[in-house]
Design a protein around this motif. Structure first.
Motif, mmCIF file in Angstrom:
data_model
loop_
_atom_site.group_PDB
_atom_site.id
_atom_site.type_symbol
_atom_site.label_atom_id
_atom_site.label_comp_id
_atom_site.label_asym_id
_atom_site.label_seq_id
_atom_site.Cartn_x
_atom_site.Cartn_y
_atom_site.Cartn_z
ATOM 1 N N ASP A 1 -13.711 13.980 6.863
ATOM 2 C CA ASP A 1 -13.153 15.239 7.346
ATOM 3 C C ASP A 1 -12.149 15.780 6.321
ATOM 4 O O ASP A 1 -11.023 15.278 6.211
ATOM 5 C CB ASP A 1 -12.471 15.011 8.693
ATOM 6 N N SER A 2 -12.525 16.801 5.595
ATOM 7 C CA SER A 2 -11.692 17.319 4.509
ATOM 8 C C SER A 2 -10.470 18.090 5.007
ATOM 9 O O SER A 2 -9.598 18.462 4.212
ATOM 10 C CB SER A 2 -12.519 18.232 3.592
ATOM 11 N N THR A 3 -10.392 18.329 6.312
ATOM 12 C CA THR A 3 -9.221 19.035 6.852
ATOM 13 C C THR A 3 -8.044 18.091 7.087
ATOM 14 O O THR A 3 -6.917 18.535 7.318
ATOM 15 C CB THR A 3 -9.569 19.729 8.178
ATOM 16 N N LYS A 4 -8.307 16.780 7.031
ATOM 17 C CA LYS A 4 -7.246 15.787 7.251
ATOM 18 C C LYS A 4 -6.729 15.258 5.915
ATOM 19 O O LYS A 4 -7.486 15.183 4.952
ATOM 20 C CB LYS A 4 -7.768 14.605 8.081
ATOM 21 N N PRO A 5 -5.461 14.851 5.836
ATOM 22 C CA PRO A 5 -4.968 14.206 4.618
ATOM 23 C C PRO A 5 -5.687 12.882 4.398
ATOM 24 O O PRO A 5 -6.121 12.232 5.362
ATOM 25 C CB PRO A 5 -3.480 14.003 4.889
ATOM 26 N N THR A 6 -5.810 12.482 3.146
ATOM 27 C CA THR A 6 -6.596 11.291 2.812
ATOM 28 C C THR A 6 -5.762 10.238 2.093
ATOM 29 O O THR A 6 -5.167 10.501 1.038
ATOM 30 C CB THR A 6 -7.801 11.678 1.932
ATOM 31 N N VAL A 7 -5.729 9.044 2.671
ATOM 32 C CA VAL A 7 -5.083 7.876 2.070
ATOM 33 C C VAL A 7 -6.168 7.043 1.404
ATOM 34 O O VAL A 7 -7.225 6.811 2.002
ATOM 35 C CB VAL A 7 -4.370 7.021 3.137
ATOM 36 N N VAL A 8 -5.915 6.577 0.185
ATOM 37 C CA VAL A 8 -6.918 5.757 -0.488
ATOM 38 C C VAL A 8 -6.349 4.411 -0.920
ATOM 39 O O VAL A 8 -5.163 4.290 -1.228
ATOM 40 C CB VAL A 8 -7.525 6.464 -1.727
ATOM 41 N N PHE A 9 -7.207 3.427 -0.898
ATOM 42 C CA PHE A 9 -6.962 2.126 -1.526
ATOM 43 C C PHE A 9 -8.045 1.943 -2.574
ATOM 44 O O PHE A 9 -9.224 2.211 -2.309
ATOM 45 C CB PHE A 9 -7.031 0.973 -0.517
ATOM 46 N N VAL A 10 -7.663 1.466 -3.758
ATOM 47 C CA VAL A 10 -8.630 1.179 -4.817
ATOM 48 C C VAL A 10 -8.358 -0.217 -5.352
ATOM 49 O O VAL A 10 -7.236 -0.529 -5.766
ATOM 50 C CB VAL A 10 -8.526 2.192 -5.979
ATOM 51 N N GLY A 11 -9.377 -1.081 -5.337
ATOM 52 C CA GLY A 11 -9.190 -2.422 -5.881
ATOM 53 C C GLY A 11 -10.224 -3.395 -5.358
ATOM 54 O O GLY A 11 -11.166 -3.012 -4.648
ATOM 55 N N ASN A 12 -10.041 -4.658 -5.695
ATOM 56 C CA ASN A 12 -10.927 -5.701 -5.188
ATOM 57 C C ASN A 12 -10.686 -5.900 -3.701
ATOM 58 O O ASN A 12 -9.531 -5.927 -3.247
ATOM 59 C CB ASN A 12 -10.676 -7.026 -5.924
ATOM 60 N N ALA B 1 -2.249 -0.934 10.105
ATOM 61 C CA ALA B 1 -1.287 0.171 10.087
ATOM 62 C C ALA B 1 -1.952 1.476 10.499
ATOM 63 O O ALA B 1 -1.355 2.308 11.191
ATOM 64 C CB ALA B 1 -0.672 0.310 8.690
ATOM 65 N N LYS B 2 -3.210 1.639 10.101
ATOM 66 C CA LYS B 2 -3.960 2.867 10.441
ATOM 67 C C LYS B 2 -4.038 3.056 11.959
ATOM 68 O O LYS B 2 -3.986 4.177 12.469
ATOM 69 C CB LYS B 2 -5.362 2.790 9.833
ATOM 70 N N LYS B 3 -4.147 1.944 12.668
ATOM 71 C CA LYS B 3 -4.226 2.013 14.132
ATOM 72 C C LYS B 3 -2.940 2.579 14.746
ATOM 73 O O LYS B 3 -2.973 3.188 15.813
ATOM 74 C CB LYS B 3 -4.477 0.619 14.713
ATOM 75 N N LEU B 4 -1.816 2.358 14.072
ATOM 76 C CA LEU B 4 -0.517 2.735 14.624
ATOM 77 C C LEU B 4 -0.004 4.083 14.142
ATOM 78 O O LEU B 4 0.994 4.585 14.650
ATOM 79 C CB LEU B 4 0.526 1.659 14.257
ATOM 80 N N LEU B 5 -0.682 4.669 13.158
ATOM 81 C CA LEU B 5 -0.193 5.907 12.554
ATOM 82 C C LEU B 5 -0.100 7.061 13.547
ATOM 83 O O LEU B 5 -0.995 7.262 14.373
ATOM 84 C CB LEU B 5 -1.110 6.324 11.401
ATOM 85 N N LYS B 6 0.972 7.836 13.408
ATOM 86 C CA LYS B 6 1.095 9.074 14.165
ATOM 87 C C LYS B 6 0.335 10.188 13.452
ATOM 88 O O LYS B 6 -0.108 11.142 14.089
ATOM 89 C CB LYS B 6 2.569 9.454 14.308
ATOM 90 N N THR B 7 0.206 10.051 12.134
ATOM 91 C CA THR B 7 -0.493 11.049 11.323
ATOM 92 C C THR B 7 -1.994 10.864 11.454
ATOM 93 O O THR B 7 -2.520 9.753 11.280
ATOM 94 C CB THR B 7 -0.108 10.913 9.835
ATOM 95 N N ASP B 8 -2.696 11.930 11.750
ATOM 96 C CA ASP B 8 -4.155 11.898 11.831
ATOM 97 C C ASP B 8 -4.709 12.068 10.414
ATOM 98 O O ASP B 8 -4.729 13.176 9.876
ATOM 99 C CB ASP B 8 -4.640 13.029 12.731
ATOM 100 N N CYS B 9 -5.141 10.978 9.816
ATOM 101 C CA CYS B 9 -5.565 11.026 8.416
ATOM 102 C C CYS B 9 -6.816 10.183 8.183
ATOM 103 O O CYS B 9 -7.204 9.369 9.020
ATOM 104 C CB CYS B 9 -4.441 10.539 7.502
#
Length: 379
Positions: free
Chosen positions: A208-219, A232-240
């Motif tokens: 969904d491009s209307t939401k802010p995007t958090v990324v992780f990059v790595g192994n 942490a994603k489960k607890l976020l108030k921010t819809d991202c």
């Protein structure tokens, strides 16, 4: 001069490969001849030299099976390196990652009387040396035999010196990773190629491009602590969105966990992309990069995100805290999901703070943009 390096190299993906690639290209540009002996890869011909951007890349034979891969590489790389040193009259050998590349390098350096450098990249000390007792003597042997030891962060340098190997402090030198700020840069809304990539990437994974995007990059391994990010994603108030980029031994487990959470509607908007070769295109279209590792010697991806003008969050450990300042991001406790949750929410809800991080990000990356040639013989 002629330099032979041993370790991961593109088309392999990862921080070590990126570091060797940057150093090799700078050496070639400075007029030196560079050979790299690397792991087998489907895009490289075993035993043959492939020229990549002026660098002579030699792929060893072998198999990419965990547990056997390192042993096979140690044996085949030693043969390839000895042959190369004798045939080309190599001036410097440089092993990247203490084992097995470092062991290969010091063994052949000793046999051929060739100056040998080894670079510790992090998990070779923080994970292998500290957690695998049977490897301690081997790592110490490598550190003792090397003429010069390079560490990519002060935290890693301290860890190496703490081994107490004779003469270790005098021959251990800080040599930080660098970021290519021409490759990693900010998103330009007027750049059609960037816009097209953004649209295609979000469409490919149904993000969904209307939401802010958090990324992780790595192994995708336990050391990277991606579990914490998911919790942490489960607890976020921010819809991202949460986009997890990479592959590894924990990937299946994490996918199953997310699938379970989705079914019970505890979580949404989490995406796994697998390993990617276009990180420089993905980071500019994201909003925040998180690196919640338990241990991290440096954290090159943090610099890549900063170069793209993005705020960052990372664990208050190792080399991460040497990169993230209060002007560009937040440090969190890797054992506390609320610490991470609060940090993500803070960045997305505090516009003034977020804009401060974004405006300072690229300048911070520029402080790491110049890669120095580490060899005394060339300086």
């Amino acid at each position: 001069m002629k330099i032979a390096m041993v370790g991961q190299y593109p088309p392999h993906i990862g921080g070590v490969a990126a570091h060797i690639n940057s150093l090799a290209k700078k050496l070639v540009k400075s007029g030196h001849e560079v050979y790299v002996i690397t792991y087998p890869h489907k895009d490289l011909k075993n035993g043959e030299i492939t020229d990549i951007d002026g660098v002579h890349v030699i792929s060893t034979s072998g198999i990419n099976i965990p547990g056997l891969r390192g042993a096979m590489f140690e044996k085949n790389a030693e043969k390839a390196l000895k042959k190369l040193v004798e045939k080309e009259n190599i001036d410097i050998i440089h092993g990247h990652y203490l084992f097995p590349a470092g062991l290969v390098s010091v063994n052949i350096g000793e046999k051929t009387n060739t100056k040998t450098y080894v670079t510790a990249h992090g998990s070779d000390m923080f994970k292998v040396y500290n957690n695998k007792k049977y490897m301690k003597s081997t790592i110490k042997k490598i550190l003792k035999k090397a003429d010069v030891i390079l560490a990519v962060s002060n935290a890693l340098k301290d860890e190496i010196i703490a081994t107490g190997v004779e003469g270790i402090e005098e021959k251990t030198v800080l040599h930080k990773n660098s970021v290519d700020i021409d490759k990693f840069k900010e998103f330009d809304e007027n750049d059609k190629k960037q816009l097209d990539f953004k649209n295609n990437f979000f469409k490919e994974f149904n993000i969904d491009s209307t939401k802010p995007t958090v990324v992780f990059v790595g192994n995708i391994i336990k050391t990277k602590n991606i579990d914490l990010l998911i919790e942490a994603k489960k607890l976020l108030k921010t819809d991202c969105n949460l986009v997890i980029i990479g592959k590894g031994t924990q990937l299946k487990e994490l996918k199953e966990k997310v699938s379970k959470y989705k079914k019970s509607k505890q979580i949404s908007n989490v995406y796994f992309t697998g390993a990617r070769r276009d990180i420089e295109k993905i980071l500019p279209i994201s909003d925040l990069l998180v690196l919640p590792s338990f241990t991290e010697s440096f954290g090159l991806v943090l610099l890549e995100a900063l170069a793209c003008g993005k705020p960052v969050i990372g664990s208050n450990v190792g080399g991460i805290k040497e990169i993230i300042t209060e002007d560009v991001g937040l440090l969190i406790n890797p054992n506390d999901k609320e610490s991470l949750t609060n940090a993500i929410d803070k960045i997305f809800t505090d516009k003034e703070l977020r804009e401060k991080f974004k405006s300072n990000a690229r300048n911070r990356a520029k402080e790491f943009s110049e890669l120095e040639i580490p060899y005394d013989e060339i300086k």
